[in-house]
Motif scaffolding. Structure first.
Motif, short mmCIF file in Angstrom:
data_model
loop_
_atom_site.label_atom_id
_atom_site.label_comp_id
_atom_site.label_asym_id
_atom_site.label_seq_id
_atom_site.Cartn_x
_atom_site.Cartn_y
_atom_site.Cartn_z
N ILE A 267 -23.71 34.68 39.22
CA ILE A 267 -24.34 34.00 40.34
C ILE A 267 -23.42 33.91 41.55
O ILE A 267 -23.88 33.94 42.69
CB ILE A 267 -24.79 32.57 39.89
CG1 ILE A 267 -25.49 31.85 41.04
CG2 ILE A 267 -23.61 31.78 39.38
CD1 ILE A 267 -26.68 32.53 41.61
N ILE B 233 -33.05 32.39 47.46
CA ILE B 233 -32.85 32.96 46.12
C ILE B 233 -31.54 32.51 45.48
O ILE B 233 -31.53 31.95 44.37
CB ILE B 233 -32.96 34.50 46.17
CG1 ILE B 233 -34.41 34.91 46.46
CG2 ILE B 233 -32.48 35.12 44.87
CD1 ILE B 233 -34.60 36.40 46.63
N PRO B 234 -30.36 32.70 46.11
CA PRO B 234 -29.12 32.25 45.44
C PRO B 234 -29.01 30.73 45.36
O PRO B 234 -28.44 30.21 44.40
CB PRO B 234 -28.01 32.85 46.32
CG PRO B 234 -28.64 33.04 47.64
CD PRO B 234 -30.07 33.39 47.38
N ALA C 180 -31.49 28.54 44.96
CA ALA C 180 -32.32 28.06 43.85
C ALA C 180 -31.74 28.48 42.50
O ALA C 180 -31.77 27.71 41.52
CB ALA C 180 -33.74 28.60 44.01
N TRP C 181 -31.21 29.68 42.44
CA TRP C 181 -30.62 30.16 41.18
C TRP C 181 -29.40 29.33 40.81
O TRP C 181 -29.22 28.92 39.65
CB TRP C 181 -30.27 31.63 41.33
CG TRP C 181 -29.84 32.30 40.05
CD1 TRP C 181 -29.82 31.74 38.80
CD2 TRP C 181 -29.38 33.64 39.90
NE1 TRP C 181 -29.36 32.64 37.88
CE2 TRP C 181 -29.08 33.84 38.53
CE3 TRP C 181 -29.18 34.69 40.79
CZ2 TRP C 181 -28.60 35.03 38.04
CZ3 TRP C 181 -28.70 35.90 40.29
CH2 TRP C 181 -28.42 36.06 38.94
N TYR C 182 -28.54 29.06 41.78
CA TYR C 182 -27.34 28.27 41.52
C TYR C 182 -27.72 26.86 41.06
O TYR C 182 -27.09 26.30 40.15
CB TYR C 182 -26.49 28.22 42.79
CG TYR C 182 -25.09 27.67 42.60
CD1 TYR C 182 -24.00 28.53 42.48
CD2 TYR C 182 -24.84 26.30 42.56
CE1 TYR C 182 -22.72 28.05 42.31
CE2 TYR C 182 -23.57 25.80 42.39
CZ TYR C 182 -22.51 26.66 42.27
OH TYR C 182 -21.23 26.18 42.10
N THR C 183 -28.74 26.29 41.69
CA THR C 183 -29.15 24.93 41.30
C THR C 183 -29.74 24.92 39.90
O THR C 183 -29.56 23.95 39.14
CB THR C 183 -30.17 24.39 42.31
OG1 THR C 183 -29.63 24.48 43.64
CG2 THR C 183 -30.51 22.95 42.03
N HIS C 184 -30.45 25.98 39.54
CA HIS C 184 -31.10 26.02 38.23
C HIS C 184 -30.08 26.09 37.10
O HIS C 184 -30.30 25.48 36.02
CB HIS C 184 -32.04 27.23 38.17
CG HIS C 184 -32.77 27.36 36.88
ND1 HIS C 184 -33.74 26.46 36.47
CD2 HIS C 184 -32.67 28.30 35.88
CE1 HIS C 184 -34.21 26.83 35.29
NE2 HIS C 184 -33.58 27.93 34.91
N ILE C 185 -28.98 26.79 37.30
CA ILE C 185 -27.96 26.93 36.23
C ILE C 185 -26.69 26.17 36.61
O ILE C 185 -25.58 26.62 36.31
CB ILE C 185 -27.66 28.43 35.98
CG1 ILE C 185 -27.11 29.09 37.26
CG2 ILE C 185 -28.90 29.16 35.50
CD1 ILE C 185 -26.62 30.52 37.05
#
Length: 274
Positions: free
Chosen positions: A88, A142-143, A145-150
């Motif tokens: 990420i 995109i990055p 939301a991805w960073y927040t999800h994991i």
């Protein structure tokens, strides 16, 4: 069936359309927020047990800093190979930088299309600039939301005891949404939606019809006979008494004739005459 030409549409106002102003304001604001989220080292905050309670670690996509709650002084350039080896982090670095570049390109394309110094903007060029700005906002979301999800799954050399979202995540979300909204609104100007109202345009026949609809129709002309006609020779002769007593006159207008008294009968006078 004949197609309508572009000359049938007209702009009632010479000001820059509102959708273009909306996009040109939100796009730079979103770019500034995205730039702050990219360079600032605070995507997440760690409170490990190995540090004093007033100290914490801030991790970004480019740098890691150690700070205290009682002082503004920070110790940056901390090494954490395990953290930067996460997928990420590499994806966020590439997309955030690409988003900043695409936003600048979109603004460079949109400004000549908006043409606020002229009467009519170039909707195709402005729409293409809005499309680039929209894509840059997507590349930001995109990055983020991805960073927040994991958030809790990103590995680090520091013990993960208390993980919190940093302010860069919030700024990135806001900046990305600004760019998506601004770019989308500018892009829909390519098509003439809602009867041309989104572009401040209307049809020429509607304008001409509205212009004369409030006026009253002209009054109908009535020909009144004039009294200055030339009189005939018959009507110019004044009336005489004989003509008044003519049979043609109205009978009610005649005065009754005076009856004569016969004072004699066979040569002898009546008793009343004596």
């Amino acid at each position: 069936m004949p197609t309508r030409s572009t000359e049938e549409w007209i702009r009632l106002s010479l000001r820059t359309p509102g959708i273009l102003i909306f996009g040109m304001v939100l796009a730079p604001c979103g770019w500034i927020l995205d730039l702050t989220a990219t360079v600032a080292p605070n995507w997440r905050t760690l409170h490990p047990t190995t540090l004093p309670p007033d100290e914490f670690i801030q991790q970004g996509i480019w740098d890691i800093c150690r700070a205290t709650s009682t002082s503004t002084r920070e110790e940056c350039n901390l090494q954490d190979t395990e953290y930067f080896n996460n997928q990420i982090i590499n994806v966020a670095q590439g997309l955030m930088v690409a988003s900043l570049i695409v936003t600048l390109i979109g603004l460079a394309v949109a400004i000549p299309g908006v043409r606020c110094w002229k009467d009519r903007p170039n909707w195709v060029v402005a729409g293409l600039g809005g499309l680039l700005i929209f894509l840059s906002g997507v590349m930001t979301i995109i990055p983020i939301a991805w960073y927040t999800h994991i958030l809790n799954e990103i590995t680090s050399e520091t013990a993960l005891t208390d993980v919190r979202v940093g302010y860069c995540i919030i700024l990135g979300y806001i900046g990305g949404i600004f760019e998506i909204l601004g770019g989308f609104v500018m892009f829909i100007g390519i098509c003439r939606c809602c009867g041309g109202k989104n572009r401040g345009e209307t049809r020429v026949d509607e304008v001409m019809g509205d212009r004369f609809s409030h006026q009253k129709p002209p009054p109908r002309r009535v020909n009144v006979p004039t009294l200055d006609r030339a009189r005939s020779s018959a009507s110019s002769v004044p009336y005489s008494r004989d003509s008044m007593d003519d049979d043609v006159s109205f009978p009610r207008a005649k005065s009754p004739a005076v009856r004569s008294v016969n004072t004699s009968y066979a040569g002898r006078p009546y008793d009343a005459d004596l």
